[in-house]
Structure formats: structure tokens, C-alpha cells
Motif scaffolding. Structure first.
Motif, mmCIF file in Angstrom:
data_model
loop_
_atom_site.group_PDB
_atom_site.id
_atom_site.type_symbol
_atom_site.label_atom_id
_atom_site.label_comp_id
_atom_site.label_asym_id
_atom_site.label_seq_id
_atom_site.Cartn_x
_atom_site.Cartn_y
_atom_site.Cartn_z
ATOM 1 N N ARG A 171 37.745 36.113 41.344
ATOM 2 C CA ARG A 171 36.751 36.114 42.426
ATOM 3 C C ARG A 171 37.407 36.399 43.772
ATOM 4 N N VAL A 172 38.564 35.737 43.979
ATOM 5 C CA VAL A 172 39.304 35.951 45.233
ATOM 6 C C VAL A 172 39.758 37.411 45.346
ATOM 7 N N LEU A 173 40.032 38.022 44.197
ATOM 8 C CA LEU A 173 40.479 39.415 44.194
ATOM 9 C C LEU A 173 39.301 40.394 44.226
ATOM 10 N N GLY A 174 38.096 39.850 44.377
ATOM 11 C CA GLY A 174 36.912 40.702 44.502
ATOM 12 C C GLY A 174 36.412 41.255 43.175
ATOM 13 N N LEU A 175 36.777 40.597 42.075
ATOM 14 C CA LEU A 175 36.379 41.094 40.749
ATOM 15 C C LEU A 175 35.135 40.363 40.259
ATOM 16 N N PRO A 176 34.370 40.988 39.366
ATOM 17 C CA PRO A 176 33.131 40.358 38.897
ATOM 18 C C PRO A 176 33.370 39.204 37.919
ATOM 19 N N TYR A 177 32.333 38.373 37.741
ATOM 20 C CA TYR A 177 32.373 37.278 36.778
ATOM 21 C C TYR A 177 31.897 37.787 35.421
ATOM 22 N N PRO A 178 32.453 37.360 34.277
ATOM 23 C CA PRO A 178 33.640 36.530 34.146
ATOM 24 C C PRO A 178 34.897 37.343 34.410
ATOM 25 N N GLY A 179 35.852 36.734 35.094
ATOM 26 C CA GLY A 179 36.935 37.495 35.695
ATOM 27 C C GLY A 179 38.154 37.773 34.835
ATOM 28 N N GLY A 180 38.251 37.138 33.665
ATOM 29 C CA GLY A 180 39.465 37.273 32.853
ATOM 30 C C GLY A 180 39.837 38.711 32.536
ATOM 31 N N LEU A 181 38.896 39.440 31.954
ATOM 32 C CA LEU A 181 39.189 40.817 31.542
ATOM 33 C C LEU A 181 39.403 41.754 32.740
ATOM 34 N N PRO A 182 38.523 41.706 33.783
ATOM 35 C CA PRO A 182 38.790 42.569 34.953
ATOM 36 C C PRO A 182 40.143 42.276 35.605
ATOM 37 N N LEU A 183 40.541 40.986 35.625
ATOM 38 C CA LEU A 183 41.835 40.647 36.227
ATOM 39 C C LEU A 183 42.969 41.230 35.384
ATOM 40 N N GLN A 184 42.831 41.106 34.066
ATOM 41 C CA GLN A 184 43.846 41.682 33.168
ATOM 42 C C GLN A 184 43.997 43.180 33.417
ATOM 43 N N ALA A 217 47.256 28.718 45.490
ATOM 44 C CA ALA A 217 48.263 29.688 45.952
ATOM 45 C C ALA A 217 47.689 31.101 45.965
ATOM 46 N N VAL A 218 46.873 31.430 44.961
ATOM 47 C CA VAL A 218 46.262 32.769 44.908
ATOM 48 C C VAL A 218 45.263 32.929 46.065
ATOM 49 N N VAL A 219 44.470 31.879 46.291
ATOM 50 C CA VAL A 219 43.499 31.909 47.404
ATOM 51 C C VAL A 219 44.246 32.100 48.724
ATOM 52 N N ASN A 220 45.335 31.331 48.910
ATOM 53 C CA ASN A 220 46.105 31.418 50.156
ATOM 54 C C ASN A 220 46.730 32.795 50.348
ATOM 55 N N ALA A 221 47.258 33.368 49.263
ATOM 56 C CA ALA A 221 47.898 34.700 49.362
ATOM 57 C C ALA A 221 46.865 35.727 49.824
ATOM 58 N N ALA A 222 45.657 35.642 49.271
ATOM 59 C CA ALA A 222 44.607 36.604 49.644
ATOM 60 C C ALA A 222 44.178 36.394 51.097
ATOM 61 N N HIS A 223 44.019 35.114 51.515
ATOM 62 C CA HIS A 223 43.594 34.826 52.888
ATOM 63 C C HIS A 223 44.656 35.223 53.904
ATOM 64 N N THR A 224 45.923 34.979 53.555
ATOM 65 C CA THR A 224 47.018 35.342 54.468
ATOM 66 C C THR A 224 46.996 36.849 54.728
ATOM 67 N N ALA A 225 46.820 37.625 53.643
ATOM 68 C CA ALA A 225 46.788 39.084 53.800
ATOM 69 C C ALA A 225 45.606 39.495 54.678
ATOM 70 N N ALA A 226 44.459 38.816 54.456
ATOM 71 C CA ALA A 226 43.260 39.172 55.235
ATOM 72 C C ALA A 226 43.466 38.856 56.713
ATOM 73 N N GLN A 227 44.103 37.684 56.988
ATOM 74 C CA GLN A 227 44.321 37.290 58.389
ATOM 75 C C GLN A 227 45.287 38.222 59.104
ATOM 76 N N LYS A 228 46.295 38.694 58.351
ATOM 77 C CA LYS A 228 47.287 39.593 58.952
ATOM 78 C C LYS A 228 46.731 41.009 59.103
ATOM 79 N N GLY A 229 45.584 41.224 58.457
ATOM 80 C CA GLY A 229 44.952 42.536 58.550
ATOM 81 C C GLY A 229 45.634 43.596 57.713
ATOM 82 N N GLY A 230 46.638 43.192 56.923
ATOM 83 C CA GLY A 230 47.340 44.180 56.082
ATOM 84 C C GLY A 230 46.653 44.344 54.742
#
Ligand code: KG4
Length: 338
Positions: A171-184, A217-230
Motif C-alpha cells: 500500500r505504501v508503495l502505491g500497489l493495489p490490494y491484496p499487495g503480495g503478488l504486485p509487490l513480488q 521502516a518501510v513506511v518511514n523509507a517511503a515518507h522520507t523520500a517523499a519529504q526530500k522530494g526525491g
């Protein structure tokens, strides 16, 4: 013995007919995933209502498709725990009505025991005892399977289930539910060393697991990138996440197999479909000379054939229920009481 099996513990409505435990005559599944995708997760009320609308038709199809008459059915098995309570109750009440009308025994089945039994359907030679890692959307446990109905938990997650963690990371990576297969799929092109993610240990309990720190940690990594604008290295984060989950699950299961003296390792549940986890188990079992059983993809997720299979063994062990059968949202696999 022909068992009509019913499964409705989460967002799949399923009905199957299984003969003598291991022969699947029919296996009908209606997935509600599209209905819940809009909300990013399962909405319990929507799940219950959808089960009600399709369960009779599915059960009818499961019987008629294979040319059976209702009088050819010898028992009705149903998932009675654990799961979403409203969803479970739909299946349990349908099964009670069917068993009463047919005049046959009603067999309550523990959902995770059903996931383990999916392996009996795929591998005729597999029999207990063995060590099993059961990984699904709601459950994550290493189980000592001494017999078909005799098992105990060796280690388990102390917080989130592995599947839940996959769905949240997706979800944090913007993938649809259920996320297992799209994440893979996203992880396929990613560098699994791109992010340093935590592998939590539970002090004093070597086989237990914790996934909440990894999720954060995954949520934080995504938010950090968003805040830095990168740009977020999404494929790298997905691959690093998958690696962290696998490195939590596989070594603990292998350690438990070695310590308990099992040469057979079994994996079960929706997350057992994950290619990285399957590959890591294959490598570990090859290295240690242990036999590995993982269900084919079609039997990893929720289905009723696995409930019919486990239901057969529960019946042989004398487990049946009357019309007073209730459903339970939670129940340990080793403390099954209906
Ligand atoms: O066993 P299951 O169908 O339902 C429960 O009994 O909970 O498991 C569903 C879970 C979901 O969290 C889904 O994202 C996950 O299994 N899943 C996967 C994969 N396919 C399904 N997780 C990782 N990799 C996959 N390929």
C-alpha cells in the motif's frame, strides 16, 4: 466419503467436494478482492454481505458440476475459526443448514489447519509428522505437526502476520490490494540490498517473529523520500522488504526443523505463493538435505478443497459438531475447541 466443504473466513467464498480426504472433485472460488481493492483492505461488512449472496450458488455448483446428487454427500465441513466473525458466521450457518437438511454430520475445521492440509492434496506421499511454516494474511506460525489433528505452535509472530505486512508495504508503495503478488512483481527488477531494513528478534524466544518494526521502516523509507522530494527506489524497497521477510521466516523454520529433528519442511498459506520465500526455502532445504513441500500456487490461497481435506481427518479423529456450533474470530491451532 464425499465431503461438501465451505470456506468464508475472509474475502473468498468457496465450496468444494472432496472424496476420501485427498481427491478434489470440485473446487469453486469466488474472490471479493476487487470489491475491497477500492478501500485498500478487507471491509468486514462488505465481505459478510457478499458471502451471503454467492454461497448457495457456489455450493450448488460444486455438487452439480461433478454430476453428484445431494444424496451422494456424506458430510459437510466448514471453516469455523479463525477469521472475520461476520464472514465466518455466513459459512457456518450455511453449513449447519446443509448438514441438517441432508441429515449428515457437520465437521468444524480450523482455517490454518486447512492451509496445512492443502499440501496433502498436492502431494499424495506427504503424511505427518513434519514441521510447517503457516503464513497467510492473518496468521504466521511455525507448527509442529505430529499428526493430522495433533499439532502445537513452536513459534509465531508477536504482532503482525507476514501477509498483513506484505499488504501494508504494498500500500505504501502505491500497489493495489491484496499487495503480495504486485509487490513480488515490483521486486523482480529491484536490488534487495538497496535499503537496510530491520530483522527483529524476540528476546528469549528464538522461533518467534516480529514484523511491526519492518512495516514501520518501510513506511518511514517511503515518507522520507517523499519529504526530500526525491525519487523513491520502489523496486529496491520492495526487494529489500521481501528479503527481510524471507530472512525472518526461513532461518527460524530451518532452525526449528533441525532442533526438533524433522527432515520434512512444509510451507502453507497465501504468502507461500511468494517466489522469493519459495526460492530461499528450496536453497535452505537443499543445503541441509531436508524434504520441502510447498503447495502449487492455486492451493496457496483460501479455498474450500483444503477444508474438505482437513475435515476428513478431523472426522476420522471424531470431531463433529451439532447445530449449536459457533464461529470464533480467534483460536490457536493447537487449542481447537468447537
Ligand atoms: O491464505 P490467504 O489467501 O488468506 C488468509 O487465510 O489470510 O492469504 C492472503 C495473503 C495476503 O496478505 C496476500 O497479500 C498474500 O497472502 N499473498 C502473497 C502473495 N500472494 C498472496 N504474499 C506474498 N507474495 C505473494 N506472491
Amino acid at each position: 466419503m464425499n465431503i461438501l466443504a465451505i470456506e468464508s473466513s475472509c474475502d473468498e467464498t468457496a465450496a468444494a467436494v472432496v472424496r476420501d480426504g485427498r481427491t478434489v472433485l470440485s473446487n469453486e472460488i469466488f474472490s471479493q478482492a476487487d470489491m475491497h481493492a477500492l478501500y485498500g483492505g478487507v471491509v468486514p461488512e462488505i465481505a459478510s454481505r457478499s458471502h451471503i449472496t454467492v454461497i448457495s450458488r457456489l455450493a450448488d455448483e460444486a455438487v452439480r458440476k461433478v454430476g453428484l446428487l445431494k444424496s451422494d454427500l456424506d458430510a459437510v465441513a466448514v471453516t469455523a475459526a479463525p477469521g472475520l466473525i461476520g464472514a465466518l458466521l455466513v459459512g457456518v450457518n450455511f453449513a449447519k443448514g446443509a448438514a441438517l437438511a441432508l441429515g449428515v454430520p457437520l465437521i468444524p475445521v480450523h482455517h490454518v489447519r486447512g492451509h496445512i492440509a492443502a499440501n496433502y492434496l498436492a502431494f499424495p506421499e506427504l503424511e505427518p509428522p513434519f514441521l510447517c511454516l503457516a503464513i497467510s494474511g492473518g496468521n504466521t506460525a511455525i507448527v509442529d505437526v505430529r499428526g493430522y489433528t495433533d499439532m502445537s505452535i513452536v513459534g509465531a509472530t508477536v504482532d503482525d502476520a507476514a501477509g498483513e505486512c506484505f499488504d501494508k508495504a504494498a500500500r505504501v508503495l502505491g500497489l493495489p490490494y491484496p499487495g503480495g503478488l504486485p509487490l513480488q512483481r515490483l521486486a523482480e527488477g529491484g536490488d534487495d540490498t538497496a535499503f537496510k531494513l530491520p530483522h527483529a528478534h524476540v528476546e528469549g524466544h528464538p522461533y518467534d517473529m516480529s514484523f511491526s518494526g519492518l512495516k514501520t521502516a518501510v513506511v518511514n523509507a517511503a515518507h522520507t523520500a517523499a519529504q526530500k522530494g526525491g525519487d523513491l527506489n520502489r523496486a529496491g524497497l520492495a526487494a529489500s522488504f521481501q528479503r527481510a521477510v524471507s530472512e525472518t521466516l526461513v532461518p527460524r523454520t530451518m532452525d526449528a526443523a533441525r532442533d526438533l529433528g524433522y527432515d520434512t519442511v512444509v510451507v502453507a498459506g497465501g504468502v507461500a505463493a511468494n517466489a522469493r520465500i519459495r526460492a530461499d526455502f528450496e536453497a535452505a532445504c537443499r543445503r541441509e538435505g531436508r524434504r520441502l513441500f510447498v503447495p502449487p500456487l492455486r492451493l496457496c490461497g483460501d479455498n474450500a478443497a483444503m477444508i474438505g481435506c482437513q475435515g476428513y481427518y478431523e472426522y476420522l479423529a471424531g470431531v463433529t459438531a451439532g447445530q449449536e456450533l459457533n464461529a470464533y474470530a480467534t483460536m490457536d491451532i493447537d487449542k481447537v475447541r468447537f
